[in-house]
Motif scaffolding. Structure first.
Motif, mmCIF file in Angstrom:
data_model
loop_
_atom_site.group_PDB
_atom_site.id
_atom_site.type_symbol
_atom_site.label_atom_id
_atom_site.label_comp_id
_atom_site.label_asym_id
_atom_site.label_seq_id
_atom_site.Cartn_x
_atom_site.Cartn_y
_atom_site.Cartn_z
ATOM 1 N N THR A 149 10.010 2.674 5.624
ATOM 2 C CA THR A 149 8.867 2.473 6.517
ATOM 3 C C THR A 149 7.566 2.838 5.818
ATOM 4 O OG1 THR A 149 10.176 2.873 8.514
ATOM 5 C CG2 THR A 149 7.800 3.182 8.691
ATOM 6 N N ILE A 150 7.552 4.005 5.174
ATOM 7 C CA ILE A 150 6.323 4.502 4.549
ATOM 8 C C ILE A 150 5.973 3.720 3.286
ATOM 9 C CG2 ILE A 150 5.318 6.504 3.368
ATOM 10 C CD1 ILE A 150 6.856 8.280 5.362
ATOM 11 N N ASN A 151 6.966 3.460 2.450
ATOM 12 C CA ASN A 151 6.709 2.813 1.153
ATOM 13 C C ASN A 151 6.801 1.292 1.200
ATOM 14 O OD1 ASN A 151 6.455 5.354 0.022
ATOM 15 N ND2 ASN A 151 8.533 5.393 -0.789
ATOM 16 N N ALA A 162 -4.100 8.878 9.298
ATOM 17 C CA ALA A 162 -3.382 7.637 8.996
ATOM 18 C C ALA A 162 -1.952 7.975 8.611
ATOM 19 C CB ALA A 162 -4.076 6.881 7.865
ATOM 20 N N ASP A 163 -1.054 7.860 9.568
ATOM 21 C CA ASP A 163 0.356 8.183 9.359
ATOM 22 C C ASP A 163 1.101 6.916 8.950
ATOM 23 O OD1 ASP A 163 2.981 8.983 9.414
ATOM 24 O OD2 ASP A 163 2.882 9.907 11.399
ATOM 25 N N LEU A 164 1.578 6.869 7.704
ATOM 26 C CA LEU A 164 2.231 5.659 7.223
ATOM 27 C C LEU A 164 3.585 5.406 7.878
ATOM 28 C CD1 LEU A 164 -0.051 5.926 5.074
ATOM 29 C CD2 LEU A 164 1.531 4.876 3.455
ATOM 30 N N SER A 165 4.077 6.359 8.660
ATOM 31 C CA SER A 165 5.291 6.080 9.429
ATOM 32 C C SER A 165 4.978 5.217 10.649
ATOM 33 C CB SER A 165 5.965 7.388 9.872
ATOM 34 O OG SER A 165 5.164 8.079 10.805
ATOM 35 N N ASP A 166 3.677 4.912 10.851
ATOM 36 C CA ASP A 166 3.216 4.012 11.916
ATOM 37 C C ASP A 166 2.419 2.883 11.261
ATOM 38 O OD1 ASP A 166 2.174 2.713 14.101
ATOM 39 O OD2 ASP A 166 1.459 4.522 15.109
ATOM 40 N N ALA A 189 -0.966 6.744 -0.794
ATOM 41 C CA ALA A 189 -0.019 7.569 -0.041
ATOM 42 C C ALA A 189 1.373 6.983 -0.182
ATOM 43 C CB ALA A 189 -0.420 7.622 1.431
ATOM 44 N N ALA A 190 2.378 7.848 -0.181
ATOM 45 C CA ALA A 190 3.753 7.369 -0.327
ATOM 46 C C ALA A 190 4.747 8.468 0.025
ATOM 47 C CB ALA A 190 4.014 6.893 -1.766
ATOM 48 N N TYR A 191 5.959 8.051 0.290
ATOM 49 C CA TYR A 191 7.105 8.961 0.393
ATOM 50 C C TYR A 191 7.613 9.118 -1.033
ATOM 51 C CZ TYR A 191 11.607 10.799 2.130
ATOM 52 O OH TYR A 191 12.708 11.586 2.396
#
Length: 280
Positions: free
Chosen positions: A71-73, A30-34, A54-56
């Motif tokens: 994007t991630i957060n 699960a890539d949070l950049s997507d 999950a977070a940056y």
């Protein structure tokens, strides 16, 4: 209750994995950049609740990488919350004291005005706003100064530095509540259960007490660890960083105690657990 956790190697995610009843997803899964891919996972999960752990978190790097941090957060939690809301699944979003500007000397209440000082804080605030706008069963849990036996954090950094130095200078004019990731993990599961049972949710604060400075936190670490390293407090101006930090990170945790009977944890007890684990 079965819980889907976004994150696997982070401090809170690793503590959640220890508690059982959760499925933790790493970046490959699960890539949070997507954000769309993350939403699709929730749309198809058989879990009964979702926690985004999950977070940056590279605060200084985010100053030059704000688009990815956002994007991630920001965008990923928004998409995830919408997918969870569409299925009526409880959604827990972990946020941060960095959504506040750090002014004054009073603890920030959950409904206090937000005004982030840096890119990381702005990205996390976008995530908060997106989760609320999804209008599903949710809790936004703001925390601060997270530490554990995992990953990179202030406790491990201080212990590492004390191995080769007998004196350290540490910022003394930033005040907040160090919070053990194990406490955050347990509270997240409690909140997920409460949402499952119909609690209306909302925004809450969880931080360790008593409030302290980074310098005094360091002194507490060395005292418990039996290190002789001396700490000299310095102003933030003497330790410039790319991202400006809030001076006042005190969080008012009374509503969490009132609504969920969850008392504010003592960071010194959490520190004892972490030091024992690191020693073992």
């Amino acid at each position: 209750m079965t819980v889907l956790v976004f994150g696997k190697t982070g401090q809170v995610a690793q503590e959640l994995a220890r508690l059982g009843g959760v499925r933790c997803l790493d970046r490959a899964q699960a890539d949070l950049s997507d954000p769309a891919a993350c939403a699709a996972i929730i749309a198809n999960t058989d879990a009964t609740a979702v926690i985004n752990a999950a977070a940056y978190t590279a605060v200084d790097r985010a100053e030059d990488d704000e688009a990815l941090a956002t994007t991630i957060n920001g965008h990923a939690p928004t998409a995830m919350a919408k997918a969870a809301a569409a299925r009526g699944l409880p959604f827990i979003q972990i946020s941060t004291d960095y959504v506040f500007d750090g002014s004054g000397d009073q603890p920030w209440t959950p409904d206090a005005p937000t005004r982030p000082l840096n890119a990381y804080g702005r990205s996390k605030l976008i995530g908060e706003e997106g989760v609320r706008a999804a209008r599903g069963p949710h809790v936004i849990l703001r925390s601060s100064w997270v530490f554990s036996a995992h990953g990179t954090n202030f406790v491990k950094t201080m212990l590492r530095l004390s191995e080769s130095r007998d004196q350290l200078t540490v910022v003394a004019d930033q005040i907040g509540g160090p919070t053990w990731a194990g406490d955050i993990a347990r509270v997240c599961l409690t909140l997920a259960e409460a949402l499952t049972n119909g609690h209306p949710g909302g925004t809450y604060h969880l931080s360790g007490g008593p409030d302290t400075s980074w310098a005094d936190f360091a002194r507490g670490i060395f005292a418990q660890a039996g290190r002789d390293t001396q700490v000299t407090g310095i102003p933030s101006a003497d330790y410039p960083t790319p991202a400006k930090r809030p001076a006042n990170s005190r969080l008012d945790c009374t509503s969490l105690a009132r609504d969920f009977t969850i008392p504010r944890p003592d960071w010194r007890a959490g520190l004892t657990h972490v030091l024992k684990e690191l020693k073992e």
